[in-house]
Design a protein around this motif. Sequence first.
Motif, short mmCIF file in Angstrom:
data_model
loop_
_atom_site.label_atom_id
_atom_site.label_comp_id
_atom_site.label_asym_id
_atom_site.label_seq_id
_atom_site.Cartn_x
_atom_site.Cartn_y
_atom_site.Cartn_z
N UNK A 51 0.82 -1.22 0.00
CA UNK A 51 0.00 0.00 0.00
C UNK A 51 0.85 1.26 0.00
N UNK A 52 2.14 1.14 0.30
CA UNK A 52 3.01 2.32 0.25
C UNK A 52 3.66 2.48 -1.13
N UNK A 53 3.28 1.63 -2.07
CA UNK A 53 3.83 1.73 -3.42
C UNK A 53 5.13 0.97 -3.54
N UNK A 54 5.80 1.21 -4.65
CA UNK A 54 7.01 0.45 -4.96
C UNK A 54 8.17 0.78 -4.00
N UNK A 55 8.09 1.96 -3.37
CA UNK A 55 9.20 2.41 -2.53
C UNK A 55 9.03 2.08 -1.05
N UNK A 56 8.45 0.93 -0.75
CA UNK A 56 8.17 0.63 0.65
C UNK A 56 9.43 0.27 1.45
N UNK A 57 10.60 0.31 0.80
CA UNK A 57 11.86 0.04 1.47
C UNK A 57 12.14 0.94 2.67
N UNK A 58 11.51 2.11 2.71
CA UNK A 58 11.73 3.03 3.84
C UNK A 58 11.29 2.41 5.16
N UNK A 59 10.33 1.48 5.09
CA UNK A 59 9.81 0.86 6.31
C UNK A 59 10.93 0.14 7.08
N UNK A 60 11.86 -0.43 6.34
CA UNK A 60 13.00 -1.14 6.93
C UNK A 60 14.04 -0.17 7.48
N UNK A 61 14.21 0.93 6.75
CA UNK A 61 15.34 1.82 7.05
C UNK A 61 15.06 2.86 8.13
N UNK A 62 13.80 3.21 8.28
CA UNK A 62 13.47 4.36 9.13
C UNK A 62 13.91 4.16 10.59
N UNK A 63 14.56 5.20 11.12
CA UNK A 63 15.04 5.15 12.52
C UNK A 63 14.43 6.25 13.37
N UNK A 64 13.66 7.14 12.73
CA UNK A 64 13.12 8.31 13.40
C UNK A 64 11.95 8.83 12.59
N UNK A 65 10.97 9.42 13.26
CA UNK A 65 9.83 9.95 12.51
C UNK A 65 9.49 11.37 12.98
N UNK A 66 9.32 12.27 12.03
CA UNK A 66 8.79 13.60 12.34
C UNK A 66 7.42 13.73 11.69
N UNK A 67 6.40 13.95 12.50
CA UNK A 67 5.05 14.14 11.97
C UNK A 67 4.70 15.63 12.05
N UNK A 68 4.20 16.17 10.96
CA UNK A 68 3.85 17.60 10.91
C UNK A 68 2.45 17.73 10.30
N UNK A 69 1.60 18.54 10.96
CA UNK A 69 0.22 18.72 10.50
C UNK A 69 -0.40 19.90 11.26
N UNK A 70 -1.66 20.21 10.94
CA UNK A 70 -2.37 21.30 11.63
C UNK A 70 -3.71 20.78 12.17
N UNK A 71 -4.18 21.42 13.22
CA UNK A 71 -5.55 21.21 13.71
C UNK A 71 -5.85 19.77 14.06
N UNK A 72 -6.98 19.30 13.55
CA UNK A 72 -7.41 17.93 13.80
C UNK A 72 -6.37 16.93 13.30
N UNK A 73 -5.77 17.23 12.16
CA UNK A 73 -4.76 16.32 11.60
C UNK A 73 -3.56 16.20 12.56
N UNK A 74 -3.23 17.30 13.21
CA UNK A 74 -2.17 17.27 14.23
C UNK A 74 -2.54 16.33 15.39
#
Length: 364
Positions: A37-60
């Motif tokens: 579901x993340x497309x062809x580039x789902x390799x990031x799932x293995x590599x990720x060591x940190x996450x920054x989430x950015x949004x506004x309002x309800x989405x935040x």
Amino acid sequence: DKGEFRHYMMKEIYEQPKVISACLEGRISETKVLTSCFGADSGFLKEVENIHIVACGTSYHAGMVAKYWIEDLAGIPCSVEVASEYRYRKVAVPKKTLFLTLSQSGETADTLAALRMAKEQGYLTTLAICNVPSSTLVRESALTLLTNAGPEIGVASTKAFTTQLTALLITSVAIAVENGLSAEKEKELVQAMRSLPAYVNDALLQDAHIKAVADRFANKNNALFLGRGTMFPIALEGSLKLKEISYIHAEAYPAGELKHGPLALVDEDMPIIALVPHNDMLDKLKSNLQEVAARGGELYVFADKDTDLHNEENIIFTEVPKVDSILEPIVHTIPLQLLSYHVAVVKGTDVDQPRNLAKSVTVE
Ligand code: F6R
């Protein structure tokens, strides 16, 4: 078309079982999250060591819930920030950090500006969880997970929020699987997800009861929402919804902060809305509620029946379905949406088009 409903907001609240199913569709099997579901580039799932989430309002607020899930399930550090702060400061970006935006419209000016800035910062990749496939945010992000909620007309976000949470749950589990989550635990979580639309439907069955609660609530001028853990962002979201459409002043606190200040506000004129999931924090929350009751505060408690809470002199009880703890923030959102809606209707405000607000904030 509002169909049988008086307002788009109510129509969209009632669409949630269906759109949550649409959000899950093709993204989970009987036992697994499908990383395709993340497309062809789902390799990031293995590599990720940190996450920054950015949004506004309800989405935040959805992002704040995800922080609990990601750190708990995947053991990966996650920070969440409103886009209007993020975009104007120097952010330290650890290596292999995923930049994750959340937006219903995909056109929110601050969120777009944050994404454009992030693209210069050496992030691992950029992922947008968004409801509008043709939006600028989707176009400009490397990866997209669509929430599939369908058009949201009511200014107050409802189905967009619960589908963002659903998409975030899929993402959290997908990252957790690459970080040592057992196949058995994955299966348990996926099975919980599969029952989510039915639980949301059960939560909607309290509508008539909540309408009666709203009649009692509508003359209040203030409200204090309390929750612990993932229920804290849900308390924030409940208070935002109430202020947006009923114009009642509302605040939300983590329940443990009560005695560090807000307890001073509590008297017979300050209703408390307490979100009480049935987990290991239950006893702590009950003692917070005691402190409030002792000061004459009227308590509106949202909890499942196993918590042993019920109507009492100062407790107005609303039953929320008992669910796997991972689903609690989504299921507990429903009665708060209904409460704000019915309070706004009693007060006669313009529910779908609250004063001073726009559906899509495309200017700063
Ligand atoms: C609240 C609400 C707003 C939006 C915010 C972000 O009900 O609708 O707080 O959540 O303006 O909008 P999106 O998600 O389109 O970026």
